[in-house]
Enzyme design. Structure first.
Site, PDB file in Angstrom:
ATOM      1  N   SER A   1       0.831  -1.202   0.000  1.00 23.54           N
ATOM      2  CA  SER A   1       0.000   0.000   0.000  1.00 23.54           C
ATOM      3  C   SER A   1       0.871   1.260   0.000  1.00 23.54           C
ATOM      4  CB  SER A   1      -0.971  -0.052   1.186  1.00 23.54           C
ATOM      5  OG  SER A   1      -1.988   0.905   1.055  1.00 23.54           O
TER       6      SER A   1
ATOM      7  N   ASP B   1     -10.192  -5.473  -3.489  1.00 28.92           N
ATOM      8  CA  ASP B   1      -9.603  -4.453  -2.624  1.00 28.92           C
ATOM      9  C   ASP B   1     -10.465  -3.187  -2.691  1.00 28.92           C
ATOM     10  OD1 ASP B   1      -8.005  -2.369  -1.558  1.00 28.92           O
ATOM     11  OD2 ASP B   1      -6.155  -3.355  -2.185  1.00 28.92           O
TER      12      ASP B   1
ATOM     13  N   HIS C   1      -7.396  -5.988   0.782  1.00 28.53           N
ATOM     14  CA  HIS C   1      -6.197  -5.181   1.052  1.00 28.53           C
ATOM     15  C   HIS C   1      -5.453  -5.654   2.301  1.00 28.53           C
ATOM     16  CE1 HIS C   1      -4.067  -1.448  -0.014  1.00 28.53           C
ATOM     17  NE2 HIS C   1      -3.967  -1.148   1.263  1.00 28.53           N
TER      18      HIS C   1
END
Length: 282
Positions: free
Chosen positions: A149, A226, A260
């Site tokens: 991320s 996600d 995620h």
């Protein structure tokens, strides 16, 4: 520079350790985790740096990703720093989860009041490797980087801004084009100011367009389910298009049903360790 050991745990024949030190770049105490595989007892090993995402500390990756077995098998020292300075008494540093504490974005801030402490780019690329090279059995010539991320963004920009420094790079659900996404706009305007030309040197999609460097094979895993992908925070298509135009090899895997979280990371972490081992142990 003095290191204080915070913890040490045996794991897959190696040792998972956490240390604390006074950072020169960040002007505060910082913690980082380091895994020493069994091979480190008898010689120098390659080093892989993991950069975590928003809200994380050095603990998230070492406790949730399940990377230790693969790192032990391939003889890789794995270093996981914290994601920002902490306890700097900066007004507003704890007001939101996506800016300030836990959200350093791996840039060197140029704006007040952040520029004195928020220098995560220099910390990750210069100070921390120097510290690791001086205190642990690693080969300074064999170094790679990966992340998740915000940390995936960090890994990509570190590799692209330093051709040849890292043997390989990979990322899970990276923020690929921060100058165009809400997270990036918020962080960059705060740390770097309102002049958007100063944002581009920390944007992987822009860096690829002018990348002059040696061959770089990039591996990216992205969960198809996600939430942040559908919210337009990650923008991997922009990065892939830029890589394709520059003929930079990128393996992009859109993983059906994954989100995620660290459940997603733990599912594919061994692939990423193998990706780095291929280059580091060549």
């Amino acid at each position: 520079m003095a290191l204080k050991q915070v913890s040490s745990n045996k794991c897959f024949g190696g040792l998972q350790k956490v240390f604390e030190h006074d950072s020169v770049e960040l002007n505060c105490k910082m913690k980082f985790a380091v895994y020493l595989p069994p091979q480190a007892e008898t010689g120098k090993c390659p080093a892989v740096y993991w950069l975590s995402g928003l809200t994380c500390t050095e603990q998230n990756f070492i406790s949730k990703s399940g990377y230790h077995q693969a790192a032990s098998e391939h003889g890789l020292v794995v270093i996981a720093p914290d994601t920002s300075p902490r306890g700097c008494s900066i007004k507003g540093e704890d007001e939101s989860w996506d800016f300030g504490t836990g959200a350093g974005f791996y840039v060197d801030a140029t704006e007040e009041p952040w520029k004195t402490n928020y220098r995560m780019y220099s910390y990750v690329t210069e100070e921390l490797p120097q510290l690791i090279n001086a205190n642990f059995p690693v080969d300074p010539q064999r170094m790679s980087i990966f992340g998740h991320s915000m940390g995936g963004h960090g890994a990509l920009i570190c590799a692209l801004k330093n051709p040849g420094k890292y043997k390989s790079v990979s990322a899970f659900a990276p923020i690929c084009n921060p100058v165009l996404c809400p997270w990036g706009k918020k962080a960059f305007s705060g740390y770097l100011g309102t002049d958007q030309s100063k944002w581009k040197p920390y944007d992987a999609t822009h860096l690829v367009k002018s990348y002059p460097g040696s061959q770089l094979d990039i591996l990216i895993d992205q969960g198809k389910d996600d939430q942040f992908l559908s919210d337009g925070q990650l923008l991997p298509d922009n990065f892939i298009a830029a890589c394709t135009e520059k003929k930079i090899p990128v393996v992009f895997r859109l993983q059906e049903g994954y989100d995620h979280s660290y459940y997603f990371i733990s599912t594919f972490i061994a692939d990423h360790i193998r990706h780095h081992a291929k280059y580091l142990n060549a």
